[in-house]
Design an enzyme around this catalytic site. Structure first.
Site, PDB file in Angstrom:
ATOM      1  N   CYS A   1       1.319  -1.269   0.378  1.00 53.91           N
ATOM      2  CA  CYS A   1       0.438  -0.218   0.163  1.00 53.91           C
ATOM      3  C   CYS A   1       0.838   1.109   0.451  1.00 53.91           C
ATOM      4  O   CYS A   1       1.827   1.341   0.637  1.00 53.91           O
ATOM      5  CB  CYS A   1      -0.864   0.178   0.925  1.00 53.91           C
ATOM      6  SG  CYS A   1      -1.798   1.525   1.152  1.00 53.91           S
TER       7      CYS A   1
ATOM      8  N   ASN B   1       1.310  -8.536 -10.541  1.00 54.64           N
ATOM      9  CA  ASN B   1       0.299  -7.565 -10.911  1.00 54.64           C
ATOM     10  C   ASN B   1       0.754  -6.492 -11.446  1.00 54.64           C
ATOM     11  O   ASN B   1       1.750  -5.512 -11.692  1.00 54.64           O
ATOM     12  CB  ASN B   1      -0.153  -7.529  -9.544  1.00 54.64           C
ATOM     13  CG  ASN B   1      -0.885  -6.447  -9.572  1.00 54.64           C
ATOM     14  OD1 ASN B   1      -0.628  -5.497  -8.518  1.00 54.64           O
ATOM     15  ND2 ASN B   1      -2.338  -6.216  -9.831  1.00 54.64           N
ATOM     16  N   GLY B   2      -0.153  -5.671 -12.644  1.00 53.26           N
ATOM     17  CA  GLY B   2       0.135  -4.452 -12.650  1.00 53.26           C
ATOM     18  C   GLY B   2      -0.537  -3.845 -13.711  1.00 53.26           C
ATOM     19  O   GLY B   2       0.194  -4.991 -14.685  1.00 53.26           O
TER      20      GLY B   2
ATOM     21  N   GLY C   1      -6.327  -5.132 -10.612  1.00 53.09           N
ATOM     22  CA  GLY C   1      -7.435  -4.672  -9.935  1.00 53.09           C
ATOM     23  C   GLY C   1      -7.852  -3.262 -10.156  1.00 53.09           C
ATOM     24  O   GLY C   1      -9.570  -4.258 -10.639  1.00 53.09           O
TER      25      GLY C   1
HETATM   26  C1  LIG Z   1      -9.286   1.788  -4.842  1.00 51.06           C
HETATM   27  C2  LIG Z   1      -7.691   0.392  -4.165  1.00 51.06           C
HETATM   28  C3  LIG Z   1      -7.638  -0.117  -3.274  1.00 51.06           C
HETATM   29  C4  LIG Z   1      -6.445  -0.495  -3.405  1.00 51.06           C
HETATM   30  N1  LIG Z   1      -6.439  -1.215  -1.936  1.00 51.06           N
HETATM   31  C5  LIG Z   1      -5.630  -2.794  -1.552  1.00 51.06           C
HETATM   32  C6  LIG Z   1      -5.819  -3.446  -0.887  1.00 51.06           C
HETATM   33  O1  LIG Z   1      -6.707  -2.751   0.288  1.00 51.06           O
HETATM   34  N2  LIG Z   1      -5.072  -4.177  -0.995  1.00 51.06           N
HETATM   35  C7  LIG Z   1      -4.064  -4.699  -2.025  1.00 51.06           C
HETATM   36  O2  LIG Z   1      -3.167  -5.622  -1.336  1.00 51.06           O
HETATM   37  N3  LIG Z   1      -4.016  -4.201  -2.873  1.00 51.06           N
HETATM   38  C8  LIG Z   1      -4.623  -3.019  -2.986  1.00 51.06           C
HETATM   39  N4  LIG Z   1      -4.718  -1.999  -4.086  1.00 51.06           N
HETATM   40  C9  LIG Z   1      -3.994  -2.411  -5.045  1.00 51.06           C
HETATM   41  C10 LIG Z   1      -3.987  -3.263  -6.113  1.00 51.06           C
HETATM   42  O3  LIG Z   1      -4.585  -4.338  -6.040  1.00 51.06           O
HETATM   43  C11 LIG Z   1      -2.788  -3.421  -7.173  1.00 51.06           C
HETATM   44  O4  LIG Z   1      -2.144  -3.791  -6.801  1.00 51.06           O
HETATM   45  C12 LIG Z   1      -2.535  -2.364  -8.279  1.00 51.06           C
HETATM   46  O5  LIG Z   1      -4.046  -1.285  -7.873  1.00 51.06           O
HETATM   47  C13 LIG Z   1      -1.981  -2.434  -9.046  1.00 51.06           C
HETATM   48  O6  LIG Z   1      -2.449  -3.213 -10.121  1.00 51.06           O
HETATM   49  P1  LIG Z   1      -4.015  -2.684 -11.513  1.00 51.06           P
HETATM   50  O7  LIG Z   1      -3.224  -1.622 -12.522  1.00 51.06           O
HETATM   51  O8  LIG Z   1      -4.213  -4.298 -11.774  1.00 51.06           O
HETATM   52  O9  LIG Z   1      -4.871  -2.242 -10.477  1.00 51.06           O
HETATM   53  C14 LIG Z   1      -5.738  -0.854  -4.242  1.00 51.06           C
HETATM   54  C15 LIG Z   1      -5.607  -0.340  -5.161  1.00 51.06           C
HETATM   55  C16 LIG Z   1      -6.771   1.521  -5.917  1.00 51.06           C
HETATM   56  C17 LIG Z   1      -6.581   1.342  -7.258  1.00 51.06           C
END
Ligand SMILES: Cc1cc2nc3c(=O)[nH]c(=O)nc-3n(C[C@H](O)[C@H](O)[C@H](O)COP(=O)(O)O)c2cc1C
Length: 252
Positions: free
Chosen positions: A22, A124-125, A148
């Site tokens: 985070c 992830n990402g 995510g």
């Molecule tokens: C609004 C928001 C809340 C998130 N909350 C968490 C969380 O509680 N736990 C976690 O492991 N990752 C959390 N993430 C991170 C996502 O799981 C992920 O690692 C990140 O967004 C990158 O992946 P993506 O490009 O697919 O979004 C959060 C991301 C966003 C945008």
């Protein structure tokens, strides 16, 4: 963390995932979440002690490192593994990047291909499509992926990804089916919290849904959608949208 782990375990989850990723200032700034990337000995000790404290599998999710000068994940991964975790998820950004720029998957691939790594490495990402998911597996050899933001307003992405990975093609859901899923999300969000806060929570998903992207003259409707405060208002509006902008193709 050991006390928290014991409380978590009592709730009966299948695994316990430690979030060392985070980036939010009030979290990382205090040394928690991705802030742990600035104190690796402590991160490793916490991980080891949590692993020892519970019987369920412990996994970790983290980022490449604190900033672009400290992309340490290829060194950190095996050390986290040695703490006894059962899987490692890596978001291909640094803490400093927050959510900006592009995720860098090259180091995720390097970690995965490190012969020392025995546990699953989950990448992830920035995965927002079935094709992107397949490319992540194909190019970087990861054991799994996490999605995510690509799922916000589009929870059907998981079905599409699965179909594509299994069959090399996928059948996009009809708009009507997507509407049904959004309605179900609204209902579940309200059931889980309460009407007001449930709607507040789900509104950002509605705001982001690709279903409503690029519709001409949608601005005013979108604003109404984001201001709706009752379940009835929201469902009436969805009916209106499906009739007006989707040619009444939605059975409601
Ligand atoms: C609004 C928001 C809340 C998130 N909350 C968490 C969380 O509680 N736990 C976690 O492991 N990752 C959390 N993430 C991170 C996502 O799981 C992920 O690692 C990140 O967004 C990158 O992946 P993506 O490009 O697919 O979004 C959060 C991301 C966003 C945008």
């Amino acid at each position: 963390m050991v006390e928290a782990a014991a409380i978590v375990e009592k709730a009966g989850p299948d695994i316990l995932d430690i979030n060392f990723g985070c980036p939010v200032k009030k979290v990382a700034g205090k040394g928690a979440g991705a802030g742990m990337l600035r104190d690796i000995p402590k991160m490793l000790e916490i991980t080891r002690r949590v692993v020892d404290a519970v019987d369920i599998p412990v996994t970790v999710k983290t980022r490449l490192g604190w900033d672009c000068e400290n992309k340490i994940i290829t060194d950190l991964g095996p050390r986290l593994q040695d703490c006894g975790i059962k899987a490692l998820t890596v978001h291909g950004r640094t803490r400093s990047q927050m959510y900006t720029g592009q995720a860098d998957w090259s180091l995720i691939g390097e970690l995965k291909n490190d012969p020392r790594m025995e546990i699953p490495v989950i990448g992830n990402g920035d995965i927002t499509s079935p094709e992107g998911a397949a490319a992540a597996f194909g190019s970087f050899g990861v054991d799994g992926i996490m999605i995510g933001r690509g799922a916000i307003g589009a929870p059907w992405i998981f079905r599409e990804v699965r179909q594509y990975l299994e069959k090399g093609e996928y059948e996009p859901l009809s708009d009507a089916a997507k509407f049904d899923i959004l309605r179900r999300q609204i209902r579940e969000s309200i059931d889980r919290i309460d009407e007001y806060r449930g709607i507040l929570h789900i509104r950002r998903h509605l705001a982001a849904t690709p279903l409503f992207k690029g519709i001409p003259n949608f601005r005013e409707t979108r604003i109404r959608l984001l201001r709706a405060e009752t379940e009835k208002e929201l469902f009436d509006l969805l009916d209106h949208i499906s009739e007006t902008f989707f040619g009444n193709r939605v059975d409601s």
